[in-house]
Design an enzyme around this catalytic site. Structure first.
Site, PDB file in Angstrom:
ATOM      1  N   ASP A  23      32.376  -0.373  -5.310  1.00 21.15           N
ATOM      2  CA  ASP A  23      33.497  -0.270  -6.246  1.00 21.15           C
ATOM      3  C   ASP A  23      32.967   0.079  -7.633  1.00 21.15           C
ATOM      4  OD1 ASP A  23      33.420  -3.030  -7.885  1.00 21.15           O
ATOM      5  OD2 ASP A  23      33.055  -3.485  -5.773  1.00 21.15           O
ATOM      6  N   GLU A 114      39.881 -12.736 -11.496  1.00 21.87           N
ATOM      7  CA  GLU A 114      38.674 -13.376 -11.990  1.00 21.87           C
ATOM      8  C   GLU A 114      38.891 -13.756 -13.449  1.00 21.87           C
ATOM      9  OE1 GLU A 114      35.307 -10.619 -12.640  1.00 21.87           O
ATOM     10  OE2 GLU A 114      36.613  -9.065 -11.786  1.00 21.87           O
TER      11      GLU A 114
END
Length: 218
Positions: A23, A114
């Site tokens: 990613d 996150e």
């Protein structure tokens, strides 16, 4: 999606195969997609948006280059739970690259969870549901949920509310993935390192190439 999850679970239990991926975001301004593909990577998840005001400046070029190189690819959205609703952010993501179609080369969008816990655990779970349900209503699939065990445990109270709907992308930089949080019986993708050879983070799909294509098909 339920059928896909069950299919992937059988693959995970049998430990039949894995597929390398990675990613990326604007922090990787230049990516050699052809070399990554030659080295065995087959999927890439590309940052598209944050909140309701930010579009990653490299998303379009990365997405086009990944497609040209033959990758299964998809976009991800970095959540800001304290700035707007989950529905608003899902809509923004969908409008700026986060869409999905069952063409076998487009992954469901990924919600990146996150950072600090900015809401109560109950409100956090409700926010994620708002995002997930809005995305599902538009596309017919549920988004991937990216998180790490500490965040999920602390910020959602280790909620199991998404086990039967949303594939888990597990961030854990270790020699093994360990036990998934939140009651998920397995992870769909394991982010096992923040230093992939061709840029960004290393991701391991928990299944073979045929299962990865099925995930892209919804």
């Amino acid at each position: 999606m339920r059928a896909t999850l069950l299919s992937l679970l059988s693959l995970a239990n049998g430990a039949l195969a894995t597929v390398q991926g990675f990613d990326i975001s604007h922090y990787q301004a230049s990516v050699n997609f052809a070399s990554a593909y030659s080295a065995g990577a087959r999927f890439v998840i590309i940052k598209a948006t944050e909140g309701t005001t930010y579009i990653d400046p490299t998303f379009s070029s990365h997405y086009t280059s990944a497609t040209s190189a033959g990758f299964i690819r998809g976009g991800y959205h970095f959540a800001h739970l304290d700035t707007s609703t989950g529905a608003a952010q899902a809509s923004y993501f969908l409008a700026h690259g986060g869409g999905w179609s069952g063409d076998g080369i487009t992954l469901p969008g990924m919600l990146d969870l996150e950072g600090d816990c900015v809401l109560s655990t109950t409100a956090t779970v409700a926010w994620i549901k708002d995002f997930s349900n809005t995305y599902h209503a538009s596309t017919g699939v549920y988004p991937l949920l990216y998180t790490n065990p500490s965040w999920w445990s602390t910020c959602t109270g280790n909620s199991n509310a998404f086990v039967s709907t949303n594939p888990l992308v597990l961030a854990r930089y270790a020699s093994s993935a360990g036990t998934p949080p939140g009651g998920w019986p397995y992870y769909t993708i394991w982010q096992n390192s923040d230093a992939y050879a061709y840029g960004g983070d290393s991701d391991i799909f928990n299944g073979d190439m045929a299962a990865l294509v099925r995930l892209a098909q919804g």
